[in-house]
Motif scaffolding. Structure first.
Motif, PDB file in Angstrom:
ATOM      1  N   VAL A  49      22.910  55.752   7.892  1.00 54.47           N
ATOM      2  CA  VAL A  49      23.727  56.276   8.994  1.00 54.47           C
ATOM      3  C   VAL A  49      25.222  56.016   8.804  1.00 54.47           C
ATOM      4  O   VAL A  49      26.034  56.502   9.576  1.00 54.47           O
ATOM      5  N   GLY A  50      25.579  55.237   7.777  1.00 50.42           N
ATOM      6  CA  GLY A  50      27.004  54.945   7.603  1.00 50.42           C
ATOM      7  C   GLY A  50      27.244  54.073   6.393  1.00 50.42           C
ATOM      8  O   GLY A  50      26.372  53.960   5.512  1.00 50.42           O
ATOM      9  N   ASN A  51      28.405  53.466   6.355  1.00 50.99           N
ATOM     10  CA  ASN A  51      28.766  52.624   5.206  1.00 50.99           C
ATOM     11  C   ASN A  51      29.663  51.475   5.644  1.00 50.99           C
ATOM     12  O   ASN A  51      30.435  51.603   6.597  1.00 50.99           O
ATOM     13  N   THR A  52      29.549  50.373   4.916  1.00 45.96           N
ATOM     14  CA  THR A  52      30.475  49.262   5.150  1.00 45.96           C
ATOM     15  C   THR A  52      31.828  49.609   4.539  1.00 45.96           C
ATOM     16  O   THR A  52      31.915  50.481   3.664  1.00 45.96           O
ATOM     17  N   THR A  53      32.882  48.946   4.989  1.00 48.65           N
ATOM     18  CA  THR A  53      34.217  49.185   4.407  1.00 48.65           C
ATOM     19  C   THR A  53      34.732  47.941   3.693  1.00 48.65           C
ATOM     20  O   THR A  53      35.393  48.028   2.675  1.00 48.65           O
ATOM     21  N   SER A  54      34.429  46.762   4.247  1.00 56.46           N
ATOM     22  CA  SER A  54      34.699  45.520   3.523  1.00 56.46           C
ATOM     23  C   SER A  54      33.818  44.446   4.116  1.00 56.46           C
ATOM     24  O   SER A  54      33.259  44.620   5.201  1.00 56.46           O
ATOM     25  N   TYR A  71      31.435  51.817   9.262  1.00 54.52           N
ATOM     26  CA  TYR A  71      31.512  53.033  10.079  1.00 54.52           C
ATOM     27  C   TYR A  71      30.102  53.509  10.394  1.00 54.52           C
ATOM     28  O   TYR A  71      29.281  53.657   9.477  1.00 54.52           O
ATOM     29  N   VAL A  72      29.831  53.720  11.696  1.00 54.81           N
ATOM     30  CA  VAL A  72      28.522  54.241  12.115  1.00 54.81           C
ATOM     31  C   VAL A  72      28.748  55.298  13.190  1.00 54.81           C
ATOM     32  O   VAL A  72      29.804  55.338  13.821  1.00 54.81           O
ATOM     33  N   PRO A  73      27.739  56.167  13.448  1.00 57.03           N
ATOM     34  CA  PRO A  73      27.887  57.174  14.513  1.00 57.03           C
ATOM     35  C   PRO A  73      28.099  56.501  15.871  1.00 57.03           C
ATOM     36  O   PRO A  73      27.603  55.395  16.101  1.00 57.03           O
ATOM     37  N   MET A  74      28.804  57.177  16.763  1.00 57.07           N
ATOM     38  CA  MET A  74      29.122  56.618  18.087  1.00 57.07           C
ATOM     39  C   MET A  74      27.881  56.094  18.805  1.00 57.07           C
ATOM     40  O   MET A  74      27.904  55.033  19.419  1.00 57.07           O
ATOM     41  N   GLU A  75      26.765  56.848  18.707  1.00 56.56           N
ATOM     42  CA  GLU A  75      25.577  56.435  19.480  1.00 56.56           C
ATOM     43  C   GLU A  75      24.944  55.148  18.953  1.00 56.56           C
ATOM     44  O   GLU A  75      24.097  54.545  19.609  1.00 56.56           O
ATOM     45  N   LEU A  76      25.357  54.716  17.755  1.00 56.47           N
ATOM     46  CA  LEU A  76      24.812  53.462  17.204  1.00 56.47           C
ATOM     47  C   LEU A  76      25.879  52.369  17.157  1.00 56.47           C
ATOM     48  O   LEU A  76      25.767  51.419  16.394  1.00 56.47           O
ATOM     49  N   SER A  77      26.943  52.523  17.962  1.00 53.69           N
ATOM     50  CA  SER A  77      28.093  51.622  17.788  1.00 53.69           C
ATOM     51  C   SER A  77      28.201  50.523  18.858  1.00 53.69           C
ATOM     52  O   SER A  77      29.195  49.831  18.923  1.00 53.69           O
ATOM     53  N   LYS A  78      27.164  50.388  19.677  1.00 64.53           N
ATOM     54  CA  LYS A  78      27.271  49.399  20.766  1.00 64.53           C
ATOM     55  C   LYS A  78      26.980  47.980  20.271  1.00 64.53           C
ATOM     56  O   LYS A  78      26.184  47.789  19.354  1.00 64.53           O
ATOM     57  N   VAL A  79      27.629  47.014  20.922  1.00 62.87           N
ATOM     58  CA  VAL A  79      27.373  45.606  20.603  1.00 62.87           C
ATOM     59  C   VAL A  79      25.890  45.311  20.835  1.00 62.87           C
ATOM     60  O   VAL A  79      25.302  45.748  21.828  1.00 62.87           O
ATOM     61  N   GLY A  80      25.282  44.596  19.875  1.00 62.89           N
ATOM     62  CA  GLY A  80      23.856  44.267  19.987  1.00 62.89           C
ATOM     63  C   GLY A  80      22.967  45.203  19.184  1.00 62.89           C
ATOM     64  O   GLY A  80      21.798  44.903  18.934  1.00 62.89           O
ATOM     65  N   GLN A  81      23.523  46.354  18.751  1.00 65.99           N
ATOM     66  CA  GLN A  81      22.736  47.327  17.968  1.00 65.99           C
ATOM     67  C   GLN A  81      22.250  46.690  16.658  1.00 65.99           C
ATOM     68  O   GLN A  81      23.020  46.058  15.944  1.00 65.99           O
ATOM     69  N   LYS A  82      20.954  46.867  16.376  1.00 68.31           N
ATOM     70  CA  LYS A  82      20.382  46.334  15.128  1.00 68.31           C
ATOM     71  C   LYS A  82      20.460  47.405  14.034  1.00 68.31           C
ATOM     72  O   LYS A  82      20.061  48.551  14.253  1.00 68.31           O
ATOM     73  N   LEU A  83      20.971  47.008  12.889  1.00 65.81           N
ATOM     74  CA  LEU A  83      21.058  47.903  11.737  1.00 65.81           C
ATOM     75  C   LEU A  83      20.622  47.127  10.501  1.00 65.81           C
ATOM     76  O   LEU A  83      20.223  45.969  10.600  1.00 65.81           O
ATOM     77  N   GLU A  84      20.716  47.776   9.340  1.00 59.71           N
ATOM     78  CA  GLU A  84      20.453  47.065   8.078  1.00 59.71           C
ATOM     79  C   GLU A  84      21.537  47.451   7.078  1.00 59.71           C
ATOM     80  O   GLU A  84      22.017  48.587   7.101  1.00 59.71           O
ATOM     81  N   VAL A  85      21.903  46.508   6.225  1.00 60.82           N
ATOM     82  CA  VAL A  85      22.877  46.793   5.166  1.00 60.82           C
ATOM     83  C   VAL A  85      22.193  46.554   3.827  1.00 60.82           C
ATOM     84  O   VAL A  85      21.555  45.511   3.622  1.00 60.82           O
ATOM     85  N   GLU A  86      22.305  47.536   2.944  1.00 62.12           N
ATOM     86  CA  GLU A  86      21.650  47.442   1.633  1.00 62.12           C
ATOM     87  C   GLU A  86      22.550  46.708   0.645  1.00 62.12           C
ATOM     88  O   GLU A  86      23.700  47.105   0.434  1.00 62.12           O
ATOM     89  N   LEU A  87      22.021  45.635   0.067  1.00 63.51           N
ATOM     90  CA  LEU A  87      22.754  44.873  -0.959  1.00 63.51           C
ATOM     91  C   LEU A  87      21.822  44.664  -2.152  1.00 63.51           C
ATOM     92  O   LEU A  87      20.714  44.136  -1.983  1.00 63.51           O
ATOM     93  N   LEU A  88      22.241  45.094  -3.331  1.00 59.89           N
ATOM     94  CA  LEU A  88      21.456  44.940  -4.562  1.00 59.89           C
ATOM     95  C   LEU A  88      19.998  45.385  -4.385  1.00 59.89           C
ATOM     96  O   LEU A  88      19.063  44.690  -4.762  1.00 59.89           O
TER      97      LEU A  88
END
Length: 833
Positions: free
Chosen positions: A764-769, A784-801
Motif C-alpha cells: 500500500v505504500g513505501n517507507t522514506t527513511s 507514505y500510505v493511502p489516507m484511509e490507512l493513515s490513522k494513529v494505531g493502524q497496523k501495517l507491515e514493512v518488508e525488510l530483507l
C-alpha cells in the motif's frame, strides 16, 4: 541506410540538440512529438556514431535506484511499440533476464532489492535455482543459490532503434542535420545561443549537449569541464553453438555478478561482455587531455583478450558449452563514464539555457526514458519526477580530471559488486573539498562522502571495531552511534556540518525575491526559519534555512547534495524575474560547527560575553558574536531537536573554534558525534529530510509541512495556485510515522509497506527513511500510505530483507524537541522525552 542532409535548413530554432546518438535522437523525437516546433539536431558525422552503434543493446527493468526504474520501464514500453509507430524494425528481443546469486550475501542483496521493487509496477521475482535452470538449461548449477528474474528484459539493435527514433522525430517535424559539426557556441545577453557550424550560424533559445564522448569538447567551448572519461568496453561474440541452435526459445540474458559479466544469445551463438577490475580495465585518458581525435566516429579500439581472460574462464565454468565455441568477433569500443556511472541530465548551473544529457554508461536502456524526462522538463519548467542522482550539478569545481579518472576506474571495476545500504567508495578521496577539521578528525572516525566533502559518519573509541564494514544488517557502527546519541541527549556533542550549501543574498529586491521563491514568510532581521521552494505544480523542489542577518541581507543554507541544484533554481528565478539582487555561493569559504545537547549553552557561554540565555537568545534567532575571539554567525537551531547552535565561520577558523569549544566543554564531558547519530536524533523528533520525506515527487501538504507553508501570505509564491488546488481536491496519501518490531535489521527508506486487507495482503505504500531509535529501543520509519490507512494505531507491515515485520502508526514525534519541552514546562505540564 538513409541519406544525410548536410544543410542547416534554418537559422533559428527553439532547441538545438548537439549529438546524434540514441539519447540525442530520442530527445528530438520526444520534443517534436510533444508539439515543440523548431527542434534541430546536429550530428558531426552520422547518426549512431560514437558509442551507440557498437553497444551490446541490453535492456532491463532492473535498477537499484527508485526513480531510475521509471526511466528503464518507460524505455522498454516505448521500444515495444516503436516499430508499429514508425514502420522501422528495431530488432527488439524480450527473453527476460536473470541475475545470478552465488553467495549468501548476494541472496541478501536480491531480497534488499525485491523490497524496493514491490511498490513499482515492473515485474521482478526472486526465483529458485530450479526455476533458473528451467529458464536457462545450459547453466552449470553448482554455485547458483538464487536468481533475480525480470521477465520483460532483453536486448535491442542500437542502430535500428536510433533509426526508428529518427524516423519518428522527422515524422513529428524535427530536423536532423548531418554531417554538421558544431565549431563554437556563444551565449547572448538575452540568454539565447549562437551555434556556429561550417554551414552557418543557428540562433537557439536553448541548447542540449547530447554529444556522448565528444560532450567534454562541447562543454569546453563555454568554459565547462564536464567530468567524463571514455572507458574501453569489450564484448565477445561466438560462432554457432549446437546446443544453443537446438533450443526452442531464446535464452534469457544472464548477469553473473561474481564473474562480473553479462551473457546473451546472439543468433545461434552467445555474446558476453565482462567488466574488468579497477587494475585491469582501460581508460582512454588521452581523449580527456587532448580531445577526441578528429575523424573518430565509427572506429573501434584494439581488442585485448588477455585483459578479460579470467572473466572468459568464469563464463566457461558457468556456461560450459562456451568451451567448445570459437570467438568470431571481439568488439572494443569507447563508453563514456561519469565518476559514479550515472548520467548527467538536466539544466546546468552557471550557464543559462544550457542543458545536458551526457555520461551514459547505459545509453540504450536510458535513451527512451531520459528523452521523455528531459522533454517534459524543458516543456513544463520542472522535472516530471525526482532524479537528483542524475543532476549534472552534483559535480562542481572540486571534480578534477584525476578524480574523474580514479572514480570511473573504480565504478567500472565495481560494476557488479554487492550494493550495500550506506555504501561508501574510496577512490579519488579526499578531494580538495575538505573542511578545516578534516586533518584533525580523519583518524578518529569513519568518514562519509557528501558532494565532494568528507564528513564524519561515526567516531571510534578504544575497543570499537573500526573502519568501513558494510552490511544489510546492524554492523560495527551500531553501538558507537547509540553512544553518540546518548552523548547529545544527556550531555553535549559537536558535529562538523561544513558540507552544507551556503549562499549570501542581498540587494534592493532581496525580500521580494525570497517572498516569491519560498512558501514560508520572510524572516525578520535577526531571525531564521525553515522555508521550502516549490515547483509550479506544488512539489517540494528544496528545503533551506533562511536567516535575515541585516536588513535585506540573507544567508540561505541547504543540504550538501543540493548546493548547485538549489543555486541554479534561484539564479534562474532572479534572471527571469529581473530581480536586483546578488547571490554569492559561500559554501567552500565557510565552515559550520553545531553544538547540541542540554549543556550546549553552558559550554558556549564560557567563550563569550554575549548573553546566551533563553530569554536573550531565543530559538530560531541568529546573530553575529565572538566565541573565544573568533567571529561567528550563530543560529539557535539544531537538526538534533535538542538545545543547540549552528556556528558559521571562516573555514580557516574551524580548528581554533573547535579546539576552544572542546576545551571549554571538558567539565561537561563534551564529545564528537557524526551524521548517523544526527539521523537517529532527527527521526525521533519527526523532522523530515529533503530527498527522503519530501522532493519533486511529493507536495508539502502530504509530507506534513503545512506549518511552513503560508497559503494566506500576500506574495504569489511559485506553486501557490497548485497547492490551493491540491488542498481543495484533498490528499490521496499522507506521510505517517511508524514503529516496527524488527530483529537485527532496520528500515533505511524505500521499503515496501504491506497491509492485511479483508480479501488479501497488498503493498500500500513505501517507507522514506528509517533507523533504530536508541531512545525507544525499536525501529522507526516514515512512510507514505493511502489516507484511509493513515490513522494513529493502524497496523501495517514493512518488508525488510524478504520478511514482513509488524509496524504500527504512532503519534509523532517519538521524542519532543527541546523548545517544545521548555514551552510545556513553562505551562506546568510534564513533557515526554
Amino acid at each position: 541506410k538513409e541519406a544525410s542532409s548536410p544543410s542547416l535548413g534554418k537559422d533559428r530554432a527553439d532547441t538545438v540538440i548537439i549529438g546524434g546518438g540514441c539519447v540525442g535522437v530520442s530527445l528530438a523525437y520526444h520534443l517534436a512529438k510533444a508539439g515543440l516546433k523548431d527542434v534541430v539536431l546536429l550530428e558531426k558525422s552520422e547518426l549512431t556514431a560514437g558509442s551507440t552503434w557498437h553497444a551490446a543493446g541490453l535492456t532491463t527493468y532492473f535498477h537499484p535506484g527508485i526513480n531510475l526504474k521509471k526511466i528503464h520501464a518507460y524505455s522498454i514500453k516505448l521500444y515495444e511499440k516503436l516499430e508499429e509507430e514508425t514502420g522501422q524494425p528495431v530488432g527488439f528481443h524480450q527473453p527476460g533476464s536473470i541475475r545470478i546469486a552465488s553467495t549468501p550475501t548476494r541472496v541478501d542483496e536480491f531480497k534488499y532489492q525485491m523490497t524496493r521493487a514491490g511498490w513499482h509496477p515492473t515485474e521482478q521475482y526472486l526465483i529458485t535455482p530450479e526455476k533458473v535452470q528451467e529458464l536457462f538449461p545450459l547453466l552449470n548449477m553448482d554455485k547458483v543459490l538464487a536468481g533475480l528474474y525480470n521477465p520483460g528484459d532483453g536486448h535491442i539493435d542500437p542502430y535500428s532503434l536510433t533509426m526508428a527514433l529518427a524516423a519518428g522525430a522527422r515524422k513529428y517535424g524535427a530536423q536532423l542535420n548531418y554531417p554538421v559539426q558544431v565549431t563554437n557556441l556563444s551565449s547572448r545577453s538575452d540568454g539565447t545561443w549562437e551555434v556556429e557550424t561550417p554551414l552557418g550560424i543557428i540562433q537557439a533559445k536553448r541548447i542540449v549537449n547530447t554529444a556522448g564522448f565528444w560532450a567534454r569538447d562541447i562543454g569546453k567551448m563555454i568554459g565547462l569541464q564536464h567530468p567524463l572519461i571514455p572507458v574501453h568496453h569489450q564484448y565477445v561474440v561466438t560462432s554457432s553453438i549446437p546446443e544453443v541452435k537446438a533450443l526452442k526459445t531464446e535464452l534469457p540474458v544472464i548477469r553473473d555478478l561474481e564473474g562480473s559479466y553479462y551473457l546473451r544469445q546472439e543468433r545461434d551463438g552467445l555474446l558476453f561482455g565482462p567488466y574488468e577490475s579497477e587494475e585491469k580495465m582501460k581508460l582512454q585518458e588521452s581523449w580527456v587531455t587532448n580531445g577526441v581525435p578528429p575523424g573518430f566516429g565509427k572506429e573501434l579500439f584494439e581488442s585485448d583478450l588477455d585483459r578479460i581472460m579470467e572473466h572468459i574462464e568464469a563464463a566457461m565454468e558457468m556456461v560450459p558449452v562456451l568451451r567448445k565455441a570459437d570467438i568470431v568477433n571481439t568488439i572494443a569500443g569507447p563508453i563514456t563514464y561519469s565518476p559514479d556511472i550515472l548520467p548527467m541530465v538536466g539544466p546546468h548551473q552557471g550557464v543559462r539555457n544550457y542543458w545536458v544529457a551526457i555520461g551514459f554508461g547505459y545509453g540504450i536502456i536510458h535513451a527512451g526514458g531520459m528523452g521523455k524526462y528531459l522533454s517534459d522538463w524543458i516543456l513544463e519548467g520542472e522535472p516530471p519526477f525526482d532524479l537528483i542522482e542524475v543532476d549534472p550539478n552534483r559535480y562542481g569545481k572540486w571534480t578534477t580530471t584525476e578524480y574523474t579518472a580514479a572514480k570511473a576506474r573504480e565504478s567500472y571495476g565495481f560494476n557488479n559488486i554487492v550494493g550495500y545500504p550506506k555504501e561508501e567508495r574510496f577512490a579519488g578521496r579526499p578531494t580538495e573539498r575538505t573542511s578545516g577539521l578534516y586533518d584533525l578528525l580523519k583518524s578518529k572516525c569513519s568518514m562519509g562522502f557528501h558532494a565532494g566533502w568528507e564528513q564524519p559518519h561515526w567516531f571510534y573509541k578504544p575497543g570499537d571495531e573500526t573502519g568501513y564494514k558494510p552490511s544489510f544488517r546492524r554492523t560495527n557502527w551500531f553501538d558507537p552511534v547509540g553512544r553518540e546519541y546518548k552523548q547529545v541527549m544527556e550531555k553535549v556533542g559537536v558535529i562538523d556540518l561544513s558540507p552544507f550549501g551556503k549562499f549570501k543574498v542581498k540587494g534592493t529586491d532581496s525580500v521580494k525575491l525570497l517572498d516569491h521563491l519560498f512558501a514560508n514568510v520572510v524572516p525578520k532581521v535577526g531571525s531564521t526559519n525553515i522555508s521550502h521552494m516549490l515547483t509550479p505544480r506544488g512539489k517540494v523542489y528544496a528545503e533551506l534555512t533562511v536567516s535575515q542577518l541585516y536588513p535585506g541581507e540573507f544567508m540561505l543554507v541547504t543540504g550538501s547534495g543540493s548546493e548547485l541544484h538549489d543555486l541554479r533554481w534561484i539564479e534562474d528565478k532572479i534572471t527571469r524575474g529581473g530581480y536586483k539582487v546578488e547571490i554569492e555561493n559561500m559554501t567552500d569559504e565557510m565552515g559550520v560547527l553545531s553544538v547540541a545537547g542540554p549543556y550546549a549553552r553552558q559550554v558556549l557561554q564560557k567563550l563569550t560575553n554575549e548573553d546566551l540565555s533563553d530569554a536573550s537568545f531565543k530559538f530560531l534567532q541568529c546573530r553575529h558574536l565572538k566565541l573565544s575571539n573568533i567571529a561567528v554567525t550563530a543560529i539557535r537551531i539544531s537538526y538534533t531537536g535538542e538545545l543547540g547552535w549552528e556556528l558559521y565561520h571562516r573555514k580557516e577558523d574551524s580548528v581554533p573554534l573547535y579546539s576552544a569549544i572542546m576545551e571549554a566543554g571538558q567539565k561537561e564531558g563534551i564529545d564528537n558525534f557524526g551524521t548517523y547519530a544526527l539521523n537517529a536524533l532527527r527521526l525521533e523528533k519527526g523532522f523530515r529530510a529533503w530527498g527522503a520525506e519530501m522532493n519533486c515527487d511529493t507536495n508539502p501538504l502530504e509530507a506534513g509541512l503545512e506549518y511552513f507553508v503560508k497559503l494566506n501570505k500576500a506574495a504569489a509564491f511559485t506553486g501557490k495556485q497548485a497547492l490551493k488546488q491540491i488542498k481543495e481536491k484533498g490528499l490521496k496519501r499522507r506521510l505517517v510515522y511508524l514503529t516496527l518490531e524488527t530483529d537485527n535489521v532496520d528500515p533505511e527508506g524505500n521499503e515496501s509497506v504491506w497491509h492485511h486487507g479483508k480479501a488479501r495482503t497488498t503493498i500500500v505504500g513505501n517507507t522514506t527513511s528509517g533507523c533504530f531509535s536508541y531512545g525507544a529501543q525499536r525501529s522507526l520509519a516514515f512512510a507514505y500510505v493511502p489516507m484511509e490507512l493513515s490513522k494513529v494505531g493502524q497496523k501495517l507491515e514493512v518488508e525488510l530483507l524478504g520478511k514482513n515485520y509488524p509496524a504500527t502508526i504512532i503519534q509523532e514525534p517519538l521524542v519532543l524537541t527541546e523548545p517544545t519541552r521548555m514551552r510545556l514546562q513553562r505551562k506546568g505540564e510534564s513533557p515526554k522525552i
